[in-house]
Write an enzyme that holds these catalytic residues in place. Sequence first.
Site, PDB file in Angstrom:
ATOM      1  N   ALA A 274       0.818  -1.218   0.000  1.00 53.86           N
ATOM      2  CA  ALA A 274       0.000   0.000   0.000  1.00 53.86           C
ATOM      3  C   ALA A 274       0.851   1.267   0.000  1.00 53.86           C
ATOM      4  CB  ALA A 274      -0.940  -0.006   1.199  1.00 53.86           C
ATOM      5  N   THR A 275       2.030   1.213   0.578  1.00 47.42           N
ATOM      6  CA  THR A 275       2.901   2.402   0.557  1.00 47.42           C
ATOM      7  C   THR A 275       3.211   2.778  -0.892  1.00 47.42           C
ATOM      8  OG1 THR A 275       3.882   1.851   2.685  1.00 47.42           O
ATOM      9  CG2 THR A 275       5.150   3.325   1.262  1.00 47.42           C
TER      10      THR A 275
ATOM     11  N   GLN B  16      -6.463  -0.920   5.282  1.00 44.09           N
ATOM     12  CA  GLN B  16      -7.075  -1.549   6.463  1.00 44.09           C
ATOM     13  C   GLN B  16      -8.544  -1.894   6.229  1.00 44.09           C
ATOM     14  OE1 GLN B  16      -5.382  -2.438   9.079  1.00 44.09           O
ATOM     15  NE2 GLN B  16      -3.516  -1.218   8.941  1.00 44.09           N
TER      16      GLN B  16
ATOM     17  N   SER C 113      -3.103  -3.614   0.421  1.00 42.99           N
ATOM     18  CA  SER C 113      -1.880  -4.244   0.945  1.00 42.99           C
ATOM     19  C   SER C 113      -2.115  -5.727   1.170  1.00 42.99           C
ATOM     20  CB  SER C 113      -1.518  -3.570   2.278  1.00 42.99           C
ATOM     21  OG  SER C 113      -0.456  -4.262   2.889  1.00 42.99           O
TER      22      SER C 113
ATOM     23  N   HIS D 223      -0.316  -7.890   3.113  1.00 43.50           N
ATOM     24  CA  HIS D 223      -0.070  -8.465   4.446  1.00 43.50           C
ATOM     25  C   HIS D 223      -1.061  -7.996   5.505  1.00 43.50           C
ATOM     26  CE1 HIS D 223       2.182  -5.063   6.490  1.00 43.50           C
ATOM     27  NE2 HIS D 223       2.227  -4.665   5.237  1.00 43.50           N
TER      28      HIS D 223
ATOM     29  N   THR E  46       9.444  -6.982 -13.284  1.00 47.86           N
ATOM     30  CA  THR E  46       8.831  -8.307 -13.321  1.00 47.86           C
ATOM     31  C   THR E  46       7.840  -8.459 -12.185  1.00 47.86           C
ATOM     32  OG1 THR E  46      10.837  -9.229 -14.275  1.00 47.86           O
ATOM     33  CG2 THR E  46       9.332 -10.785 -13.220  1.00 47.86           C
TER      34      THR E  46
ATOM     35  N   CYS F 205       4.243   2.213  12.878  1.00 49.86           N
ATOM     36  CA  CYS F 205       5.342   2.936  12.241  1.00 49.86           C
ATOM     37  C   CYS F 205       5.830   4.061  13.136  1.00 49.86           C
ATOM     38  CB  CYS F 205       4.888   3.514  10.910  1.00 49.86           C
ATOM     39  SG  CYS F 205       3.896   2.377   9.966  1.00 49.86           S
TER      40      CYS F 205
HETATM   41  C1  LIG Z   1      -3.756   2.721   6.364  1.00 48.46           C
HETATM   42  C2  LIG Z   1      -2.446   2.186   5.878  1.00 48.46           C
HETATM   43  N1  LIG Z   1      -1.956   2.585   4.699  1.00 48.46           N
HETATM   44  C3  LIG Z   1      -0.805   2.124   4.221  1.00 48.46           C
HETATM   45  C4  LIG Z   1      -0.037   1.225   4.930  1.00 48.46           C
HETATM   46  C5  LIG Z   1       1.230   0.723   4.349  1.00 48.46           C
HETATM   47  O1  LIG Z   1       1.043  -0.585   3.864  1.00 48.46           O
HETATM   48  P1  LIG Z   1       2.222  -1.490   3.320  1.00 48.46           P
HETATM   49  O2  LIG Z   1       2.888  -2.075   4.524  1.00 48.46           O
HETATM   50  O3  LIG Z   1       1.565  -2.514   2.462  1.00 48.46           O
HETATM   51  O4  LIG Z   1       3.135  -0.620   2.528  1.00 48.46           O
HETATM   52  C6  LIG Z   1      -0.489   0.792   6.175  1.00 48.46           C
HETATM   53  C7  LIG Z   1       0.331  -0.103   7.005  1.00 48.46           C
HETATM   54  O5  LIG Z   1       0.392  -0.008   8.217  1.00 48.46           O
HETATM   55  C8  LIG Z   1      -1.734   1.275   6.660  1.00 48.46           C
HETATM   56  O6  LIG Z   1      -2.214   0.873   7.831  1.00 48.46           O
END
Ligand SMILES: Cc1ncc(COP(=O)(O)O)c(C=O)c1O
Length: 484
Positions: free
Chosen positions: A147-148, A262, A282, A284, A322, A408
């Site tokens: 997601a980042t 989330q 995301s 995971h 890839t 984080c």
């Molecule tokens: C709301 C939200 N966005 C983005 C992320 C980032 O996700 P990823 O670890 O897949 O980069 C997180 C992870 O904690 C999240 O909770």
Amino acid sequence: MNPLRPLRAALATPLRVQRTRAARALVVPRRSLATATAPASASVSDKHVDVEVDEDVELPVGFKVSAPNRGGQTAGRPIYLDMQATTPMDPRVLDAMMPLFTEQYGNPHSRTHAYGWEAEDAVEKAREQVASLIGAGAKDIVFTSGATESNNLIIKGVANFHKSKKRHIITTQTEHKCVLDSCRFLSTQGFEVTYLPVGPTGLVSLDELKAALRPDTSLVSIMAVNNEIGVIQPLGEISAVIKQYAKDQGVSKPIFHTDAAQAVGKIHIDVDAMGIDAMSISGHKIYGPKGVGAAYVRRRPRVRLEPLIHGGGQERGLRSGTVAAPIVAGLGEAARIAQEEMDADHAHIKALSDRLINGVNAQVSHVVRNGDADHGYPGCVNLSFAYVEGESLLMALKDVALSSGSACTSASLEPSYVLRALGATDDMAHSSLRFGIGRFTTEAEIDLVVKRIVQVVTRLREMSPLWEMVQDGIDISKIEWAAH
Ligand SMILES: Cc1ncc(COP(=O)(O)O)c(C=O)c1O
């Protein structure tokens, strides 16, 4: 379209690869599939992969994997209640991935042989599974590392594409750091960003959104479910406000993006019904592997954005490189399971969430739930324990894996910016814990956690002079403390 695809049926005889020692070690008898596909009944084991060799069974057949932490605390390990940081991988996901790590190791972009075709098939199947979970078309899904990356791609990509005419972006103060930092970066590049405040329960105000929209707004990015307090933003209403604004003003509609890391797989999301143009996912967070995610980028009407990564032009040219077929297949399987089991998961998680909240409330006073109980995801319970320091609580609750605030930011002792945005005092923000409940959490675990919280909060309060004053009926908010 792969020009060689029509030949596949004729050419693709079953792959019979010479079994290496490593590959043999992964072969298991068919009977073990039962445990791999039925986590509810799987036994708890520290070692998740048992290895048996059965020469009669063709690869790949599945793997004997135990469900994580089912049935109570695994010996010697803390109870895991940090599901917003990451979820344990569902054993069925590992099953879906393993063949792509072992036998089907082709590059999904290789067009000239069966190894490439079968890896491509796995990737396309995953694309459909992810799309189906959110009501999208498969072609709208772009695989990323998480997601980042999806947030960076969409926010910077949309902003940069429109920058000659539009340089304004709207987001909220309670977004994940990767959204806030992407916006902050853009503001160093000449973009203007409005950070909408949220109300005391974490919800954005539609009126404030309406007032913030401008003819030069290219993007509105508002998260679906907050990772610290679980509040669910009204995505459908937000998109309706944006649409109405564009219609009233006769301007092109700003792109509506939501960070749904989330939310996807936890609550029902339908990109068409909710008017979402772009979305971040995301792997995971939905019992899939780490290092994989997806960006939903609508094709009709088309969301235009500039890629961040240039190269071979994979993923519609939006994300070269890839495609990581094994973990993408894992994301697909995680999406399939989430779609099929979402209602059951939700009911299970809601019952445990109520059990936790009621258990704590019945035995501990001065506890505040942060967030919006009516518009919240039950698997994210954020509680502030007045007169107790959150870090001391965490230290004392060593047998429970928890987070205070966002994973984080928990390395810093700054109070959570999300709780601050709700208007929480520093003290209450500092005394908060986030309980993340998931698919594999059990009643026994929740009961043990409630018991431990009662013990620890009681003990810490007994040592607190402030608590003693509160017990004596002193209103400590009225005390004027002497400065040293
Ligand atoms: C709301 C939200 N966005 C983005 C992320 C980032 O996700 P990823 O670890 O897949 O980069 C997180 C992870 O904690 C999240 O909770």
